[in-house]
Each structure stands twice: as C-alpha cells, then as structure tokens.
Design an enzyme around this catalytic site. Structure first.
Site, PDB file in Angstrom:
ATOM      1  N   LYS A 152       0.854  -1.192   0.000  1.00 63.52           N
ATOM      2  CA  LYS A 152       0.000   0.000   0.000  1.00 63.52           C
ATOM      3  C   LYS A 152       0.893   1.246   0.000  1.00 63.52           C
ATOM      4  O   LYS A 152       1.932   1.261   0.676  1.00 63.52           O
ATOM      5  CB  LYS A 152      -0.867  -0.050   1.262  1.00 63.52           C
ATOM      6  CG  LYS A 152      -1.930   1.016   1.366  1.00 63.52           C
ATOM      7  CD  LYS A 152      -2.769   0.756   2.631  1.00 63.52           C
ATOM      8  CE  LYS A 152      -3.873   1.759   2.837  1.00 63.52           C
ATOM      9  NZ  LYS A 152      -4.682   1.484   4.029  1.00 63.52           N
ATOM     10  N   SER A 169      -9.471   1.280   3.428  1.00 66.53           N
ATOM     11  CA  SER A 169      -8.778   2.059   2.433  1.00 66.53           C
ATOM     12  C   SER A 169      -7.702   1.291   1.652  1.00 66.53           C
ATOM     13  O   SER A 169      -7.129   1.842   0.724  1.00 66.53           O
ATOM     14  CB  SER A 169      -8.098   3.247   3.134  1.00 66.53           C
ATOM     15  OG  SER A 169      -7.170   2.778   4.095  1.00 66.53           O
ATOM     16  N   SER A 187      -9.354  -1.027   7.617  1.00 66.70           N
ATOM     17  CA  SER A 187      -8.922  -0.802   6.231  1.00 66.70           C
ATOM     18  C   SER A 187      -8.290  -1.984   5.514  1.00 66.70           C
ATOM     19  O   SER A 187      -8.164  -1.953   4.296  1.00 66.70           O
ATOM     20  CB  SER A 187      -7.948   0.361   6.176  1.00 66.70           C
ATOM     21  OG  SER A 187      -8.665   1.545   6.061  1.00 66.70           O
TER      22      SER A 187
END
Ligand code: GLN
Length: 522
Positions: free
Chosen positions: A76, A167, A191
């Site tokens: 990420k 996310s 997330s």
C-alpha cells in the site's frame, strides 16, 4: 500459475518448475492487463525484474532465502519504500521518495520477495471505499468476473462496477486480480479487513504491537497496524511469521516469547469455543450476510466446537469514540505536512503562515481537512475533557468487553466483516464520506480500539456474484491460534476462484489514464 497460493508457487520455484523472472514478468503483464482496476499507483517494473533475477541465482544454487524468495508482492502506498515514490494517494506527497523502507517492507525484501508495485488507497488511508485518493477510485475485480457480469450483460463496463472497500482497496484488488501473491495494507479501523472481505481475499489485522509500524505513515498511531492480504489463510500465516517481532525503531512492538512461526500443528476444533456477539446483529446487516454468519456458526457447532452467544455491551459507542480519537490523532499527525519537509510546496510564499496554509489547502482533500478541523476542535482546552478524555475512557470499556469475553473461556469471536457485499461506485459516492466510513466499519473498528487480532475469510458469493467475508477475532498475541481456526473454517467453505469475463479483459484503459492525469494536473 498466477492463481496459485504462496505455498504452491514457492514449491514450484524451488523445484525449478518456473523461474522467478518468468513469474515476475507474468505478474507485471497481469498488472498491465488489469490496468483498468486502478489498483497500482506505481509499478516498480525494473526493480522487480532485478530482484527476480537475484532470486533466480539463489534458487538455482538451491539456496532460497525463505519460502518467500522470488514471490511477487505489492505494498500500500502509505508504507515508505526507499527511493520509490510514496504518495499516500495525496497531492501533498507527490514526488516524495523516502530515504528508507518501512521495517515490514524491508523484512519481505530481506526474505527475497519481489516488490512489483505500490497500491492505491484513500488519501492518507482515510476512508472505507478506496474512492477518495488523488489517483481516482479502485475498481473491484469481481465487477469484471463472470457471475457479476453475466447478470448485467446489458450494462456498461465503464460505469457498472463495484467498489473494493477501503482504504487498502488497491492491495486487495492486486491480490484478488492475481497480479500479486500477497500485499501489505494498513488497518486502523478496518482498512485491511473491509476491502479483503469485499474483494474475496484473506485479510489479517495482527495484534497491535506484534508488527512494526516504523515507516508506515501514521493515521492513528494508537490503532494503526500493518495488515496482510493473501489468497489463503496458510499464506497469511507464512507472511505473519516473517513480519512479527520487536523492532527497535518502533517502541510499541514487543517480542512474544515462543511465538509460533506458522499455523499450530496440534489443533482440534472440538477444543475451541466460538463466541457470537449479540450486539453485532446490527439493524443494517443484510440478510445474505446474516445467513452466511449463521451457516458458518452451524459448521463450527456441527464439527464439535462449542458455540455460544456473548455480549460486548459497549459496541454501540465504538463508532463515535473511534471518530473522536481518530480526528485528534490525525490533527496532530498531519501537522508535519507543512510544505517544507515533504512533497508538495505551494508557490505562495508571501509569509510562512501563507505558505503553510496554501500548501495544506492545495495538498489535502476534503476528507483530510475535515478530520484535521474536527480533531483540533476536540482538542481545544475547553473541549478536551468532554471529547478526548471521554472517548479514551470509552475505549477502555470497549477493550474490557473483549478481555472479559476471552477470559470467560471463549477462544475466538465469529462476526460479519462488513454489513453487505460491495456497493456500486455510483451509489457509494452519493453519501457523505464520514457517515459512510463510520457505518461500514461497525464490525471492524472495535477490534482496533482493543488492539486484538482479527482476520476475514472469504465465505461465499452473494446473489449478485460478489464476495461476502466473515471475521474471526482472537486474543492479543494469539494470532497464530486465530489463523489456525480461520484455516479450519476456510477448509469448510469452498470459496470460488475468480474467473474473469472475457470482455473485461479486452477493454481499453485510455479513459482511466486520462482521468488520472487530469486529477493530478488539477
Ligand atoms: N474507515 C476508517 C477511517 O476512515 C478506517 C481507516 C483505516 O483503517 N485506515 O478512518
């Protein structure tokens, strides 16, 4: 080949059935082919090929560094990666190349794993859709898989697609669309688990303190943990085994004595007590998820596990409490982005104050700005006791709920991960972002508040052909036990392998590329 688990692909690499360079090239091609998903922000093609060649040298000599040697992974884009742009999907960090890598990233590289790219997210990991980053929304690979597409043949591929959740949506999409064998996400309020569940992959939020946060750009320091996304529970255990452990660069990590490096060997499901928290029967929980929850509880019971209803009485306060604490920590964390140290710097330099203000105005999106404002409000001298202190007290009660249940002999809790399967993008963006995130994290946030570990396991496809996941929550620092139960559960479920619809594979990606360029330029 790309659909294999880490365990399988690692065996193939070691037996010489395929080379790391071949595998890496296949992943890179897959990334190009599925470009329309917008899962990656940066593709590290050259570096990946170099790392894969090095892995091949070791593999050829029969001396792999670990089971991860030569295995492609992605990270990420809120984890620092040395000399590779790290943006947090924010204009604020455009062009920022950290001089070091996050400890967890470095650990994977040290084991020989091959980094293929940095994945897309909500700006600074604030969100639950992966729709709010400066690089545009991530598309859920299951939107282009056979069951969903066959039901919506008349509809447009460009507009009819569902979100990944967030996310860490880019990481979940990367693993689900078979361009990475594992991915790192971050989990502050859900997330990693939320997109894992909506994209049909395994997603682990480890115990707070088990993995280093050094180099993970913070959202809420007291809740953030690196998350692990893989295609099987066994793979998640392998990656966890490598990543866990104390880091002198993160004083919140600890070394757990005798911590197992993989799934437990001696395990009998009949010794396990599964708790079903009654407060998780939320009014907004959809019927299909509820049915799956009951079905899996029955599977446990049928196999001889003890299943009992338990109570976590403070659950209902967790959303509000999370929001207050999150904004307070955000207000303080975001102060470092001032136009002087990292990334974007405004051209308005009439005064120091004007430089700060315009840089921050230009750099952050509305979601981030709103949280900074709220946080500063909660932290005002006259509000501090009423908001921050109250929320901290409530947080303690929420944590004590979990501790109490585990002390009463429960080994794991079984709950839904999300309220429903993935929403259509067009629908999702209509609601207010704050309310939306708050609702969607109802089953995941309390876990971060208590610091305990949790994992979501893909359970079934909904009638729309989209994944539904269920969450198992465990006791602090018993992550491998939790994964062992999750592994048992996964074996009973038979979740289908993703099969892409042909049209989707062939579609043009120019439109998306244009959208990205427009956004960055604005
Ligand atoms: N959706 C939550 C938020 O927006 C959680 C985010 C996260 O876990 N990074 O704060």
């Amino acid at each position: 080949m790309l659909g294999l688990s880490i365990k399988e692909v690692s065996a193939a690499l070691r037996e010489g059935k395929l080379s790391a360079t071949e595998l890496c090239r296949k992943c890179l091609n897959r990334i190009k082919k599925t470009h329309y998903l917008n899962a990656y922000i940066t593709v590290t093609e050259e570096l990946a090929m170099k790392q894969a060649q090095e892995a091949d040298h070791r593999l050829l000599r029969g001396k792999p560094l670990s089971p991860l040697d030569g295995v492609p992974f992605s990270v990420k884009d809120n984890f620092c990666t040395k000399n590779i742009e790290t943006t947090c999907a924010s204009y604020m960090l455009k062009g920022y190349c950290p001089p070091f890598s996050a400890t967890v990233v470095q650990k994977l590289l040290d084991q020989g794993a091959v980094l293929v790219g940095k994945t897309n997210l909500d700006e600074f990991a604030m969100g639950a859709g992966s729709t709010d980053g400066v690089f545009g929304p991530v598309r859920n690979p299951w939107s282009y898989a056979v069951p969903y597409r066959e039901q919506s043949v008349a509809q447009d591929l460009d507009t009819d697609w569902v979100i990944t959740g967030g996310s860490s949506g880019g990481s979940a999409a990367a693993v689900a669309s078979l361009s990475s064998f594992m991915a790192l996400g971050s989990d502050t309020g859900g997330s990693t688990r939320n997109p894992g569940s909506l994209c049909g992959v395994v997603a682990l939020k480890p115990t707070y303190g088990l993995l280093s946060r050094h180099g993970l750009i913070p959202l809420v320091n007291s809740m953030d943990v690196p998350g692990i996304l893989t295609r099987s529970v066994h793979d998640a255990a392998t990656v966890l085994g490598v990543l866990q452990g104390q880091d002198e660069k993160d004083s919140t990590t600890i070394q757990v004595p005798d911590s197992p490096a993989g799934l437990l060997e001696h395990f009998d499901i009949r010794d396990i007590c599964v708790g079903i928290p009654k407060e998780y029967h939320a009014p907004m929980l959809c019927e299909e998820t509820l049915t799956q929850w009951k079905r899996v509880a029955d599977l446990f019971e049928g196999a001889g596990a003890r299943v009992k209803e338990v109570s976590l009485p403070h659950t209902q306060h967790s959303i509000v409490c999370y929001h207050v604490l999150c904004c307070c920590e955000v207000a303080s964390n975001m102060a470092r982005f001032d136009g002087l140290q990292y990334g974007h710097r405004s051209e308005v330099e009439s005064s120091t104050e004007a430089l700060y203000a315009t840089t921050r105005h230009e750099g952050f999106n509305n979601v981030v700005r709103r949280r900074i404002l709220s946080g500063n409000y909660f932290l005002l001298k006259q509000n501090y006791d009423q908001y921050f202190v109250k929320a901290q007290q409530m947080r303690r009660l929420i944590a004590e709920d979990f501790w109490g249940v585990f002390q009463s002999g429960v080994d794991v809790l079984l709950t839904p991960t999300t309220l429903r399967d993935a929403a259509q993008y067009a629908e999702f963006i209509q609601e207010d972002n704050r309310t939306r995130s708050a609702q969607d994290d109802i089953f995941t946030q309390p876990v971060n508040m208590a610091g305990v570990p949790a994992v979501t396991v893909p359970t079934a496809l909904s009638s729309r052909g989209l994944p539904i996941g269920l969450q198992l929550i465990g006791q602090s620092f018993q992550d491998m036990k939790l994964l062992t139960v999750a592994h048992w559960m996964e074996q009973q479920l038979d979740f289908p392998v993703i099969h892409f619809h042909d049209d989707a594979e062939e579609r043009k990606t120019d439109k998306l590329q244009r959208e990205r360029e427009c956004k960055l330029g604005s």
